[in-house]
Design an enzyme around this catalytic site. Sequence first.
Site, PDB file in Angstrom:
ATOM      1  N   LYS A  11       0.920  -1.430   0.008  1.00  0.00           N
ATOM      2  CA  LYS A  11      -0.277   0.016  -0.111  1.00  0.00           C
ATOM      3  C   LYS A  11       0.785   1.239   0.020  1.00  0.00           C
ATOM      4  O   LYS A  11       2.145   1.085   0.188  1.00  0.00           O
ATOM      5  CB  LYS A  11      -0.809   0.107   1.328  1.00  0.00           C
ATOM      6  CG  LYS A  11      -1.958  -1.243   1.244  1.00  0.00           C
ATOM      7  CD  LYS A  11      -2.794  -1.191   2.335  1.00  0.00           C
ATOM      8  CE  LYS A  11      -3.809  -2.157   2.526  1.00  0.00           C
ATOM      9  NZ  LYS A  11      -4.891  -2.242   3.654  1.00  0.00           N
ATOM     10  N   TYR A  51     -12.315  -2.378  -3.074  1.00  0.00           N
ATOM     11  CA  TYR A  51     -12.752  -2.589  -1.771  1.00  0.00           C
ATOM     12  C   TYR A  51     -14.216  -2.696  -1.814  1.00  0.00           C
ATOM     13  O   TYR A  51     -14.973  -2.173  -0.889  1.00  0.00           O
ATOM     14  CB  TYR A  51     -12.241  -1.757  -1.094  1.00  0.00           C
ATOM     15  CG  TYR A  51     -10.878  -1.783  -0.485  1.00  0.00           C
ATOM     16  CD1 TYR A  51     -10.401  -2.984   0.207  1.00  0.00           C
ATOM     17  CD2 TYR A  51      -9.950  -0.569  -0.652  1.00  0.00           C
ATOM     18  CE1 TYR A  51      -9.144  -2.811   0.502  1.00  0.00           C
ATOM     19  CE2 TYR A  51      -8.573  -0.734  -0.234  1.00  0.00           C
ATOM     20  CZ  TYR A  51      -8.209  -2.033   0.558  1.00  0.00           C
ATOM     21  OH  TYR A  51      -6.840  -2.178   1.124  1.00  0.00           O
ATOM     22  N   PHE A  59     -15.337   3.248   7.794  1.00  0.00           N
ATOM     23  CA  PHE A  59     -13.943   3.486   7.641  1.00  0.00           C
ATOM     24  C   PHE A  59     -13.586   3.775   6.244  1.00  0.00           C
ATOM     25  O   PHE A  59     -12.448   4.296   5.845  1.00  0.00           O
ATOM     26  CB  PHE A  59     -13.046   2.638   8.326  1.00  0.00           C
ATOM     27  CG  PHE A  59     -13.266   1.277   7.904  1.00  0.00           C
ATOM     28  CD1 PHE A  59     -12.607   0.853   6.418  1.00  0.00           C
ATOM     29  CD2 PHE A  59     -13.921   0.223   8.699  1.00  0.00           C
ATOM     30  CE1 PHE A  59     -12.784  -0.482   6.182  1.00  0.00           C
ATOM     31  CE2 PHE A  59     -14.087  -1.175   7.966  1.00  0.00           C
ATOM     32  CZ  PHE A  59     -13.406  -1.634   6.867  1.00  0.00           C
ATOM     33  N   ARG A  87      -1.690 -14.416   4.126  1.00  0.00           N
ATOM     34  CA  ARG A  87      -2.360 -14.039   4.967  1.00  0.00           C
ATOM     35  C   ARG A  87      -1.776 -14.061   6.485  1.00  0.00           C
ATOM     36  O   ARG A  87      -1.381 -12.907   7.285  1.00  0.00           O
ATOM     37  CB  ARG A  87      -3.642 -14.253   5.356  1.00  0.00           C
ATOM     38  CG  ARG A  87      -4.760 -14.174   3.973  1.00  0.00           C
ATOM     39  CD  ARG A  87      -5.202 -12.681   4.011  1.00  0.00           C
ATOM     40  NE  ARG A  87      -6.052 -12.395   5.061  1.00  0.00           N
ATOM     41  CZ  ARG A  87      -6.826 -11.355   5.166  1.00  0.00           C
ATOM     42  NH1 ARG A  87      -6.635 -10.338   4.194  1.00  0.00           N
ATOM     43  NH2 ARG A  87      -7.709 -10.960   6.162  1.00  0.00           N
ATOM     44  N   THR A  93      -5.133  -7.522  10.729  1.00  0.00           N
ATOM     45  CA  THR A  93      -5.409  -6.071  10.211  1.00  0.00           C
ATOM     46  C   THR A  93      -4.847  -5.212  11.029  1.00  0.00           C
ATOM     47  O   THR A  93      -4.519  -4.259  10.359  1.00  0.00           O
ATOM     48  CB  THR A  93      -7.014  -6.100   9.826  1.00  0.00           C
ATOM     49  OG1 THR A  93      -7.247  -7.310   9.146  1.00  0.00           O
ATOM     50  CG2 THR A  93      -7.662  -4.848   9.195  1.00  0.00           C
ATOM     51  N   ARG A 104       2.775  -6.734   9.320  1.00  0.00           N
ATOM     52  CA  ARG A 104       1.993  -5.609  10.059  1.00  0.00           C
ATOM     53  C   ARG A 104       2.619  -5.686  11.698  1.00  0.00           C
ATOM     54  O   ARG A 104       2.617  -4.409  11.864  1.00  0.00           O
ATOM     55  CB  ARG A 104       0.761  -5.930   9.816  1.00  0.00           C
ATOM     56  CG  ARG A 104       0.145  -5.637   8.429  1.00  0.00           C
ATOM     57  CD  ARG A 104      -1.043  -6.199   8.464  1.00  0.00           C
ATOM     58  NE  ARG A 104      -2.111  -5.807   7.216  1.00  0.00           N
ATOM     59  CZ  ARG A 104      -3.147  -6.460   6.687  1.00  0.00           C
ATOM     60  NH1 ARG A 104      -3.645  -7.412   7.383  1.00  0.00           N
ATOM     61  NH2 ARG A 104      -3.658  -5.928   5.867  1.00  0.00           N
ATOM     62  N   ASN A 114      -1.721  -0.208   7.274  1.00  0.00           N
ATOM     63  CA  ASN A 114      -1.121  -1.178   7.490  1.00  0.00           C
ATOM     64  C   ASN A 114      -0.446  -2.315   6.399  1.00  0.00           C
ATOM     65  O   ASN A 114      -0.359  -3.488   6.417  1.00  0.00           O
ATOM     66  CB  ASN A 114      -2.384  -2.267   8.031  1.00  0.00           C
ATOM     67  CG  ASN A 114      -3.395  -2.561   6.862  1.00  0.00           C
ATOM     68  OD1 ASN A 114      -3.452  -2.123   5.862  1.00  0.00           O
ATOM     69  ND2 ASN A 114      -4.571  -3.062   7.341  1.00  0.00           N
ATOM     70  N   HIS A 117      -1.972  -5.303   1.291  1.00  0.00           N
ATOM     71  CA  HIS A 117      -2.938  -5.935   1.229  1.00  0.00           C
ATOM     72  C   HIS A 117      -2.685  -7.574   0.714  1.00  0.00           C
ATOM     73  O   HIS A 117      -1.987  -7.772   0.142  1.00  0.00           O
ATOM     74  CB  HIS A 117      -3.942  -5.355   0.169  1.00  0.00           C
ATOM     75  CG  HIS A 117      -5.400  -6.133  -0.411  1.00  0.00           C
ATOM     76  ND1 HIS A 117      -6.349  -6.144   0.177  1.00  0.00           N
ATOM     77  CD2 HIS A 117      -5.491  -7.084  -1.418  1.00  0.00           C
ATOM     78  CE1 HIS A 117      -7.161  -6.907  -0.339  1.00  0.00           C
ATOM     79  NE2 HIS A 117      -6.500  -7.466  -1.175  1.00  0.00           N
ATOM     80  N   GLU A 128      -9.609 -10.004  -7.556  1.00  0.00           N
ATOM     81  CA  GLU A 128      -8.574  -9.117  -7.430  1.00  0.00           C
ATOM     82  C   GLU A 128      -7.463  -9.213  -8.503  1.00  0.00           C
ATOM     83  O   GLU A 128      -6.932  -8.125  -9.089  1.00  0.00           O
ATOM     84  CB  GLU A 128      -8.095  -9.105  -5.884  1.00  0.00           C
ATOM     85  CG  GLU A 128      -8.979  -8.673  -4.902  1.00  0.00           C
ATOM     86  CD  GLU A 128      -8.656  -9.053  -3.462  1.00  0.00           C
ATOM     87  OE1 GLU A 128      -7.458  -9.468  -3.344  1.00  0.00           O
ATOM     88  OE2 GLU A 128      -9.477  -8.535  -2.722  1.00  0.00           O
TER      89      GLU A 128
HETATM   90  P1  DAT Z   1      -7.433  -6.886   5.627  1.00  0.00           P
HETATM   91  O1  DAT Z   1      -6.543  -5.783   4.946  1.00  0.00           O
HETATM   92  O2  DAT Z   1      -6.842  -7.377   6.855  1.00  0.00           O
HETATM   93  O3  DAT Z   1      -8.172  -8.115   4.565  1.00  0.00           O
HETATM   94  P2  DAT Z   1     -10.371  -5.855   5.712  1.00  0.00           P
HETATM   95  O4  DAT Z   1     -10.487  -6.730   4.578  1.00  0.00           O
HETATM   96  O5  DAT Z   1     -11.183  -6.093   7.032  1.00  0.00           O
HETATM   97  O6  DAT Z   1      -8.721  -6.099   6.288  1.00  0.00           O
HETATM   98  O7  DAT Z   1     -10.301  -4.308   5.688  1.00  0.00           O
HETATM   99  C1  DAT Z   1      -9.657  -3.568   4.617  1.00  0.00           C
HETATM  100  C2  DAT Z   1      -8.577  -2.550   5.229  1.00  0.00           C
HETATM  101  O8  DAT Z   1      -9.642  -1.549   5.413  1.00  0.00           O
HETATM  102  C3  DAT Z   1      -7.679  -2.872   6.170  1.00  0.00           C
HETATM  103  O9  DAT Z   1      -6.654  -3.457   5.677  1.00  0.00           O
HETATM  104  C4  DAT Z   1      -7.641  -1.687   6.768  1.00  0.00           C
HETATM  105  C5  DAT Z   1      -8.921  -0.917   6.638  1.00  0.00           C
HETATM  106  N1  DAT Z   1      -9.588  -1.107   7.879  1.00  0.00           N
HETATM  107  C6  DAT Z   1     -10.227  -2.463   8.198  1.00  0.00           C
HETATM  108  N2  DAT Z   1     -10.976  -2.137   9.401  1.00  0.00           N
HETATM  109  C7  DAT Z   1     -10.549  -0.895   9.715  1.00  0.00           C
HETATM  110  C8  DAT Z   1     -11.400  -0.298  10.909  1.00  0.00           C
HETATM  111  N3  DAT Z   1     -11.924  -0.834  11.912  1.00  0.00           N
HETATM  112  N4  DAT Z   1     -10.814   1.142  11.038  1.00  0.00           N
HETATM  113  C9  DAT Z   1     -10.060   1.838  10.079  1.00  0.00           C
HETATM  114  N5  DAT Z   1      -9.553   1.111   8.797  1.00  0.00           N
HETATM  115  C10 DAT Z   1     -10.018  -0.037   8.865  1.00  0.00           C
HETATM  116 MG    MG Z   2      -9.543  -7.680   3.220  1.00  0.00          MG
END
Ligand code: DAT
Ligand code: MG
Length: 134
Positions: A11, A51, A59, A87, A93, A104, A114, A117, A128
């Site tokens: 990212k 996304y 968020f 993963r 996350t 991370r 973080n 992805h 994706e």
């Molecule tokens: P991951 O990237 O571990 O698959 P995710 O798909 O649930 O996590 O979320 C996508 C991204 O969104 C994540 O990398 C960071 C952001 N994100 C997720 N949960 C969040 C939260 N509670 N507050 C702020 N950003 C968040």
């Molecule tokens: Mg995700």
Amino acid sequence: MAIESTFIMVKPDGVARGLVGEVIARFERKGLTLEKIRKLDIDEDLARRHYEEHVEKPFFPELLDFITSGPVVAMEWSGESAISVCRDLMGATDPKKAAPGTIRGDLGLIVTHNLVHGSDGPESASRELEIFFG
Ligand code: DAT
Ligand code: MG
């Protein structure tokens, strides 16, 4: 036993901090294979496609600002159980909660920033990969 392909992205924070090589090195040392790589800027349209499951989340505005803030490095990695292995190497996350030893957990602190992805299953991996390399 199944060889899988997965979509991984460094990212904007990881690219800006010069951590692309660090991320690649961790996947390579694990034994995974880098199949494709490209650097690009993500615009709002692409962010919404990538996304799509998060566009209604509270968020999302912050995530959208962040993911469009600078270049990313998109990759395809392959190997045995590559989706879950990647993963696991990435960690949880929220970097505050991610285990030491993970990308991370070792390199991040703030949940939005973080670093990486990674696809969360076979369907998201093919979706994706098609978005970024199809
Ligand atoms: P991951 O990237 O571990 O698959 P995710 O798909 O649930 O996590 O979320 C996508 C991204 O969104 C994540 O990398 C960071 C952001 N994100 C997720 N949960 C969040 C939260 N509670 N507050 C702020 N950003 C968040
Ligand atoms: Mg995700």
